[in-house]
Structure formats: structure tokens, C-alpha cells
Design an enzyme around this catalytic site. Structure first.
Site, mmCIF file in Angstrom:
data_model
loop_
_atom_site.group_PDB
_atom_site.id
_atom_site.type_symbol
_atom_site.label_atom_id
_atom_site.label_comp_id
_atom_site.label_asym_id
_atom_site.label_seq_id
_atom_site.Cartn_x
_atom_site.Cartn_y
_atom_site.Cartn_z
ATOM 1 N N LYS A 1 -15.934 4.883 31.241
ATOM 2 C CA LYS A 1 -15.392 6.030 30.490
ATOM 3 C C LYS A 1 -16.284 7.248 30.710
ATOM 4 O O LYS A 1 -17.524 7.131 30.649
ATOM 5 C CB LYS A 1 -15.345 5.655 29.008
ATOM 6 C CG LYS A 1 -14.703 6.685 28.096
ATOM 7 C CD LYS A 1 -14.573 6.128 26.679
ATOM 8 C CE LYS A 1 -13.872 7.079 25.741
ATOM 9 N NZ LYS A 1 -13.673 6.479 24.394
ATOM 10 N N SER B 1 -9.154 6.898 22.653
ATOM 11 C CA SER B 1 -9.632 7.828 23.652
ATOM 12 C C SER B 1 -10.062 7.158 24.955
ATOM 13 O O SER B 1 -10.309 7.861 25.930
ATOM 14 C CB SER B 1 -10.812 8.621 23.084
ATOM 15 O OG SER B 1 -11.949 7.791 22.890
ATOM 16 N N SER C 1 -10.686 3.594 19.690
ATOM 17 C CA SER C 1 -10.536 4.055 21.071
ATOM 18 C C SER C 1 -10.538 2.956 22.124
ATOM 19 O O SER C 1 -10.120 3.197 23.259
ATOM 20 C CB SER C 1 -11.629 5.068 21.399
ATOM 21 O OG SER C 1 -11.370 6.272 20.723
#
Ligand SMILES: *[C@@H]1O[C@H](CO)[C@@H](O)[C@H](O)[C@H]1NC(C)=O
Ligand SMILES: *[C@@H]1O[C@H](CO)[C@@H](O)[C@H](O)[C@H]1NC(C)=O
Ligand SMILES: *[C@@H]1O[C@H](CO)[C@@H](O)[C@H](O)[C@H]1NC(C)=O
Ligand SMILES: *[C@@H]1O[C@H](CO)[C@@H](O)[C@H](O)[C@H]1NC(C)=O
Ligand SMILES: *[C@@H]1O[C@H](CO)[C@@H](O)[C@H](O)[C@H]1NC(C)=O
Ligand SMILES: *[C@@H]1O[C@H](CO)[C@@H](O)[C@H](O)[C@H]1NC(C)=O
Ligand SMILES: *[C@@H]1O[C@H](CO)[C@@H](O)[C@H](O)[C@H]1NC(C)=O
Ligand SMILES: *[C@@H]1O[C@H](CO)[C@@H](O)[C@H](O)[C@H]1NC(C)=O
Ligand SMILES: *[C@@H]1O[C@H](CO)[C@@H](O)[C@H](O)[C@H]1NC(C)=O
Ligand SMILES: *[C@@H]1O[C@H](CO)[C@@H](O)[C@H](O)[C@H]1NC(C)=O
Ligand SMILES: *[C@@H]1O[C@H](CO)[C@@H](O)[C@H](O)[C@H]1NC(C)=O
Ligand SMILES: *[C@@H]1O[C@H](CO)[C@@H](O)[C@H](O)[C@H]1NC(C)=O
Length: 635
Positions: A205, A285, A310
Site C-alpha cells: 500500500k 482504503s 481499510s
């Protein structure tokens, strides 16, 4: 006058700068129709009689060759090669035109296909696998296969250097507005106790710093403002040290706040959820992580982060295993914070066994892998927010069947709990006779806004639309509210972790109970909708339990159900998942449960593609069904 003086200067510079600096960033090429990238880095060289390689085609002096370190004869090559073809997507038989065979005398033989190939003696220790040989220098260059990131899940395509730092992978295949990702041959790597993740392809990420390249945090201004990171943080460094290969940085929503496709995605376009009609919100996210693990068989695992959902959101809607771990298992240095008291880092995978290995690596002594030890499963299964009527819809039937199968599997019983009621009946000291939904209503937005404004926003004073509304909420509250919010969180945590989900007194059981809530129920959230502006994430829901109580919360993809898509005008399949919580620190129990349920056939490992049971993602299926010619005439 000025001009002639200027051109004189330029001439002088040109005359004195005799040599420029040339640095290879690798080379991409097509070999038998497959896109490859030749790394500028080499694990070693070989010596050879160049005349033996005359017939092998070359590009810029590079020839495809194969290295075999196994102690076999040329006659045993076909068996080895067929096993290689099974395990590796990079190797192809065409690399066999020249084979450097350990200990072999240079020889000529016949390949399995009946074409001539050359066997050459090998004295180097470079790992087995396909290479491009620089015939001028004798250096072997590692080979990467190139794939299109058609889900739009990456922000940067990365090449890991031999020192474990990163640079951009400079390759692009023919595609539309997406990046090209390179994966090295799996044949180069052999997992060991020291390097249990050797060759495991991982995506990261884009809020985790990687030494050598920039971090975006999902924001272009951030990317452009700051220099490349010079340190890889503890969490990702542990994966690298265990042999994992990072192939790229992946899209987070801006500053890891919750965003919905597509209007909230002001800086980057939201990744595409591969399931169903291919036009569903991938959640956030860790959006790139979920879209990619649901789309690409060539990618093994993705690391995301979960503050308020997330990791779980993208796992739920893409039908993947995803663990929000107990809070605090690994240091999050060099990772953008949302709220240090709530932030966690964890994995999204298709295979729970790989998650267990990766957890062992990243959390170290804070994680107990119990995938092989003796274990008593908790016999009390609590459900929260589950449907009560199995005939209401397919998802309800599937969710209820799953609880029954789980109860049978652990020889236990299922009972529904209502936290709101339990809280009112037996409130903790400090609850001030406030209902649970009021008590925790502003807790989450207060903590994230108050922490992130100080830790991230204030040093970075640019204004961007989507997170702004959450930061603005933080500004509207007095400083003391953070202390109050953390206090409320702690009161809830202590209540929940003693009243609802305590540790078991039996260490071989770890958790007294398991608590289940519905993750996804095959509902649609299509991305072609105009939504309202982002809101402040008030409220209490099942998904907030683990956030406040610091307990592990793992998404189990259990099934899928069909519903009508307005986009395709067909029935499509969408994932159904259940979240399972255990007591704080019992992360290994959940991962073992996932593995055991897969082995017992109660759930299956999800595959990539249009459904959790596989199938090309929609755009490819359409192309295949209609045939390319027909497609062309459509336009
Ligand atoms: C090439 O390999 C040989 C051994 O195979 C080694 O002695 C030599 O140092 C290598 N050359 C370079 C430049 O690494
Ligand atoms: C080389 O060729 C000879 C004769 O064809 C054969 O006996 C021998 O096994 C070969 N060596 C290897 C390593 O394949
Ligand atoms: C990394 O960068 C920071 C900030 O620019 C600097 O303070 C630090 O010394 C650097 N560390 C290394 C190992 O280069
Ligand atoms: C385990 O967790 C503690 C508390 O968060 C932390 O201080 C420690 O560094 C962690 N250990 C490892 C091996 O990461
Ligand atoms: C818990 O009970 C309350 C009051 O009966 C009800 O309004 C609420 O929907 C229930 N919550 C869940 C998650 O079942
Ligand atoms: C369960 O759902 C079905 C289908 O929607 C409905 O006909 C039935 O009345 C429901 N039963 C109960 C007890 O709510
Ligand atoms: C749920 O279980 C019942 C009873 O075993 C079975 O008849 C039904 O087909 C199951 N539903 C699904 C969707 O598998
Ligand atoms: C489950 O319920 C049955 C009866 O409903 C009871 O006999 C059994 O002891 C219960 N098992 C557990 C583990 O609570
Ligand atoms: C707590 O709330 C209930 C219902 O809202 C009320 O009846 C009761 O008097 C309250 N108790 C205290 C101590 O405030
Ligand atoms: C939560 O707080 C918001 C903002 O103050 C408010 O609008 C909402 O009604 C509150 N909800 C509850 C359940 O207290
Ligand atoms: C904390 O709980 C109190 C009730 O005891 C409530 O009034 C307040 O809004 C809560 N604040 C936060 C930030 O959670
Ligand atoms: C499909 O369109 C119909 C008619 O506009 C609407 O009622 C329905 O909710 C839509 N379905 C989905 C899944 O968005």
C-alpha cells in the site's frame, strides 16, 4: 549579442563534457509473444564458447538461456522442465535453446519438442531459471514477466534492487492508462526457514515508505513535494528480509481515509473491483490491494493497513481473506499514520496458509502460528447483526448455513448477541448511563481527525477536498476531546474484552468465544453513481468493534450470490463474507480456522477473476464470447 554569448557558452560546455553518465534501467522485449523485462542487475556471470550460441537469436547482445543447478543429466531435463512450467509463469520452453547445466560437459542434445538445444557446462552459482545472457560480458540478467495492471490498482511499478532498495521498473506493455508490473521467475527462489517468503510476490500500500522511491499517500501533491524515502519501515523490511519480492506500490484512497468510487478519488482513479460486473466499488482504503488480489493470479499477497476497516472493506467486497490484526503487533514506523492508537498493518490473500507464514514474519513473537499445534476451538459462537430469516434472500440463507456448519465443525453452539442491549443491561463504570451508540458516536472521527491533523496535515499544509471534511471536523472540536475519545474507546475495550470476548483460561483455546458479523452480502455498490459528498464517519457498527477493542477481525469469503446488474443487464455473482473476531492476541486462531475450514471443504480458497470461483474479469469474458472480429464491428 546576448545570444551569441550564450551559444558560445553552450559550445564550451559541450566541448568540455566529453563523456555522459550511462545507467541501464533494464530493457523490455517480446519473446515468443510474451512480454519480458530484462533486469539491469545480474546475479553472476558464466564463461562459454560463443560459437555454440550462434544460432540463438539475440537483441542488443542478449540471448535467452536457462540455468539448471539441479544435479541431472540432459536426458532428465524434460521432467524438470515440465515441473517448472507448472510452478512458474515466467519460464517458457524457448529459453531452453541454451542450457547451462551444473557439472555437465558441453554437449548437444535434443529438446522435448525435438528441436536442437545446446548444453553448456556451468561453474557459476546463480540460481536455476531463465536468464538473458549478455554475450559481450558473460553476465546473466534476471528475467521478469510483464503484466498489465488492468484493475488500475498500482501507483508505481517497482524493481527491487539486489540491495533491497527500490527503483521504478521501466517497462510498459500495450495497454490503456494502466501500469505494467514485472514479476521475477519463481524458479530463482527456494523458501527456507531463514527465508520463508523467498520469491513471494507482494504489493505494498502506497503509505508504506520504500527506500529509494517516493510515497504518495494517495495524493499527488504529497508525492511531488517530498523526496524519495531513504528507509524502508520495520514492517516491510521484515518481509524483504524473509525473501519477499515487492513488485509495486498500490493505490490507497487519499491519506487512507474512506472514499467511494469514483468522485471521492480526486487525485487517482479508483481501482476496479474484478467481481461481478466489474464496476463495483473496490472499497477503501487498501483499495489497490483488494482489487489486485482479486484480479491477478501472478500476485501472491498484498499488505494493507486498517484503521477503521481499510483491510476488511476491500476483502469483503472482493471476496478475499483479510486480517485486521490485534492492535500493536508490529511497529508502523515509516508508514503514514491515520491514528496511532487505531492503526494496524495486515495482509489480504487468497490462501490463508500464506497469510500464516507472512504473519509469522511480520509480527514475530507477537503472533503465534497455531496452524500445526494442538488446539481447542472455542465452542461458543456469538453472532451480531446476523439475519434471522433464511428465506429472506440467498445471502441470509448462506450466512445462516455457514454459522451452522461452523458450529458443527467446532462442536459448539450459536447464539445471537446484541451489544447495545448487553451494554445497557450491564454498563461499565464510566458509561454515564449513555447508550452504546451515543457513547461511541463521535469517538472514531475524533481520534482520526485529531491525530492525523497533527501528525500529517499540519506538516503538509495543502488542502485537498476529500479528507478535508474529516480534518475540518477535528478542527471544530476542542483539544480535550481527543482525551475524552480515547477514554471512551478504552472503557468500551475493557468492557468488551471482559464481558463479551475474553481470553480463554485454557491457553490451547486462546479465545473464550468467536464473534461473527456479516461482512458482505452480495449487495451492489456500483461506481457509476453520483453520490453525496464525503461525510464524517460518526456512529457505532459491528465494524468498529475491533477498531476500539484492539481485537483481531478477519474476513472469511464464504460464498457468492447472483443479482441483476444494471451495467451488464445480466445476473452476476457478488461475494458474501463473514467477519470473525477472537480475543486480543488470538490472531493465529483465526488464521488456523480459515485454513481448517478450507481443508474441511466448508469454504474454498477464492480465485482471481469475475467470481470467487474464477473466470476472466468481465471485459475479457465479453471479448472472448463475442470474438474479436464481432467486437470490432460493434463500433
Ligand atoms: C566471472 O566468473 C568467474 C568465475 O566463473 C569469476 O572468477 C570472475 O570474477 C567473474 N567476473 C566478474 C567480473 O565477476
Ligand atoms: C553428452 O553426450 C554424450 C554422448 O551423446 C552422452 O553420453 C552424455 O550423457 C552427455 N552428457 C550430458 C551431461 O548430457
Ligand atoms: C534519511 O532522511 C532523513 C530526512 O531527510 C535524514 O534525517 C536521515 O539522516 C536520512 N537517513 C539516512 C540513513 O540516510
Ligand atoms: C510486539 O508488540 C509490542 C507492543 O506493541 C512492540 O513493542 C514490539 O516491538 C512487538 N514485537 C515485535 C517483534 O514486533
Ligand atoms: C439490538 O437491539 C436493539 C433494541 O432492541 C435494536 O434496535 C437493534 O437493532 C439491535 N441490534 C442488532 C445489531 O441486532
Ligand atoms: C421470511 O422471508 C420470507 C421471504 O421474504 C417471507 O415471506 C416470510 O414472511 C419471512 N418470515 C418471517 C418470520 O419474517
Ligand atoms: C442451506 O442449508 C439448507 C439445509 O441444509 C439447504 O437446504 C440449502 O440448500 C442451503 N442453502 C444454500 C444456499 O446452500
Ligand atoms: C449446545 O446446545 C445443546 C442443546 O441445545 C447442549 O446440549 C450442548 O451442551 C450445547 N453445547 C455447548 C458446547 O454449549
Ligand atoms: C439511566 O437511563 C434510564 C433510561 O434512559 C433512566 O430510566 C435511568 O433513570 C437512568 N439512570 C441514571 C442513574 O441516570
Ligand atoms: C452522532 O453525532 C452527530 C454529529 O454530532 C449527530 O448528528 C448524530 O445524531 C449523532 N448520532 C448519535 C446516535 O448520537
Ligand atoms: C464520550 O462519552 C460521553 C458519555 O459518557 C459522551 O457524551 C461523549 O460524546 C463521548 N465522546 C467521545 C469523543 O467519544
Ligand atoms: C437497477 O436499476 C433499477 C431502476 O433504476 C433500480 O431500482 C435498482 O436499484 C438498480 N439496481 C442496482 C443494483 O443498482
Amino acid at each position: 549579442m546576448w545570444f551569441s554569448f550564450s551559444s558560445f557558452l553552450v559550445t564550451a560546455v559541450l566541448l568540455t563534457t566529453t563523456y555522459g553518465q550511462l545507467k541501464s534501467t533494464g530493457l523490455s522485449l517480446k519473446f515468443n509473444g510474451v512480454d519480458y523485462y530484462v533486469s539491469p542487475y545480474s546475479p553472476g556471470n558464466v564463461s562459454f564458447d560463443a560459437s555454440l550460441l550462434n544460432k540463438i537469436p539475440s537483441i542488443f547482445g542478449l540471448k535467452p538461456v536457462t540455468v539448471v543447478q539441479q544435479p541431472i543429466t540432459a536426458a532428465q531435463l524434460p521432467a524438470l522442465v515440465s515441473s517448472w512450467m507448472q510452478e512458474d509463469d515466467v519460464f517458457q520452453a524457448a529459453f531452453l535453446q541454451a542450457v547451462f547445466l551444473a557439472g555437465a560437459a558441453t554437449n548437444q542434445s535434443n529438446s522435448p519438442e525435438g528441436t536442437t538445444f545446446t548444453v553448456l557446462a556451468l561453474e557459476s552459482t546463480v540460481p536455476s531459471g531463465p536468464y538473458f545472457l549478455d554475450t559481450n560480458s558473460g553476465f546473466l540478467h534476471t528475467v521478469y514477466r510483464l503484466y498489465d495492471d488492468f484493475a488500475g490498482s498500482f501507483t508505481e511499478s517497482l524493481l527491487q534492487t539486489p540491495e533491497g532498495t527500490f527503483q521504478t521498473l521501466s517497462a510498459q506493455t500495450s495497454t490503456t492508462a494502466t501500469l505494467t508490473i514485472g514479476v521475477p521467475s519463481r524458479l530463482y527462489f527456494t523458501p527456507s526457514n531463514e527465508k520463508p517468503l523467498a520469491g513471494v510476490r507482494i504489493a505494498v500500500k502506497d503509505i508504506f515508505d520504500l527506500a529509494g522511491v517516493k510515497t504518495s499517500n494517495g495524493n499527488r501533491a504529497w508525492y511531488n513535494l517530498y523526496p524519495p524515502a531513504n528507509v524502508t519501515g520495520t514492517a516491510v523490511q521484515r518481509l524483504l528480509d524473509a525473501g519477499a519480492i515487492v513488485v509495486g506500490h498500490q493505490k490507497p484512497s487519499q491519506f487512507a481515509n474512506g472514499e467511494q468510487a469514483t468522485a471521492d478519488w480526486v487525485d487517482y482513479h479508483s481501482p476496479f473491483n474484478p467481481r461481478g460486473d466489474g464496476y463495483q466499488d473496490p472499497s477503501s482504503s487498501s483499495s489497490g490491494a483488494g482489487a489486485a488480489i482479486g484480479s491477478y493470479p501472478w500476485l501472491d499477497i498484498a499488505i494493507g493497513s486498517d484503521t477503521g476497516g481499510s483491510i476488511r472493506g476491500p476483502s469483503q467486497v472482493q471476496g478475499l481473506f483479510g486480517l485486521r490484526p490485534s492492535h500493536g503487533l508490529v511497529s508502523l514506523d515509516h508508514v503514514m499514520p491515520l491514528a496511532t492508537s487505531l492503526d494496524t498493518a495486515g495482509f489480504l490473500v487468497r490462501d490463508p496458509k500464506l497469510m500464516d507464514t507472512a504473519n509469522t514474519v511480520i509480527y514475530g513473537s507477537n503472533y503465534t502460528s497455531i496452524t500445526s499445534g494442538a488446539l481447542q476451538y472455542p465452542k461458543t459462537i456469538l453472532t451480531y447483526g446476523f439475519p434471522t430469516n433464511a428465506s429472506a434472500n440467498t445471502a441470509s440463507d448462506i450466512l445462516l448455513n455457514f454459522t451452522r456448519s461452523l458450529a458443527k465443525f467446532v462442536s459448539g453452539n450459536v447464539s445471537a448477541v446484541n451489544l447495545t442491549t448487553l451494554w445497557s443491561e450491564n454498563p461499565p463504570a464510566g458509561a454515564q448511563n449513555t447508550s452504546l451508540s451515543v457513547f461511541l458516536n463521535t469517538t472514531y472521527p475524533t481520534i482520526i481527525a485529531k491525530e492525523q491533523t497533527v501528525l500529517v496535515r499540519d506538516p503538509f499544509y495543502r488542502d485537498y477536498a476529500a479528507p478535508l471534511i474529516r480534518w475540518a471536523y477535528g478542527d471544530s472540536q476542542p483539544p480535550s476531546v481527543l482525551i475524552e475519545a480515547v477514554n471512551n474507546k478504552t472503557i468500551f475495550m475493557n468492557w468488551f474484552n471482559t464481558q463479551i470476548l475474553p481470553l480463554s483460561s485454557d491457553p490451547s483455546q486462546c479465545s473464550s468465544n468467536l464473534l461473527l458479523y456479516p461482512g458482505s452480502t452480495a449487495t451492489q455498490n456500483p461506481r457509476n453513481k453520483y453520490l453525496t459528498t464525503p461525510t464524517v464517519p460518526f456512529g457505532f457498527s459491528a465494524g468498529r468493534i475491533s477498531v476500539f477493542a484492539e481485537v483481531p477481525d478477519m474476513v472469511f469469503p464464504i460464498e457468492q450470490a447472483a443479482s441483476f446488474s444494471n451495467i451488464t443487464q445480466h445476473q452476476e455473482y457478488f461475494p458474501i463474507s463473514v467477519d470473525i473476531l477472537a480475543a486480543k492476541g488470538c490472531d493465529g486462531l483465526l488464521v488456523k480456522l480459515a485454513k481448517d475450514l478450507v481443508e474441511a471443504g466448508i469454504i474454498r480458497k477464492p480465485l482471481t477473476g469475475q467470481t470467487i470461483y474464477g473466470g476472466d474479469v468481465l471485459m475479457k469474458r465479453e471479448a472472448e464470447e463475442r470474438g474479436l472480429e464481432q467486437l470490432r464491428y460493434m463500433w
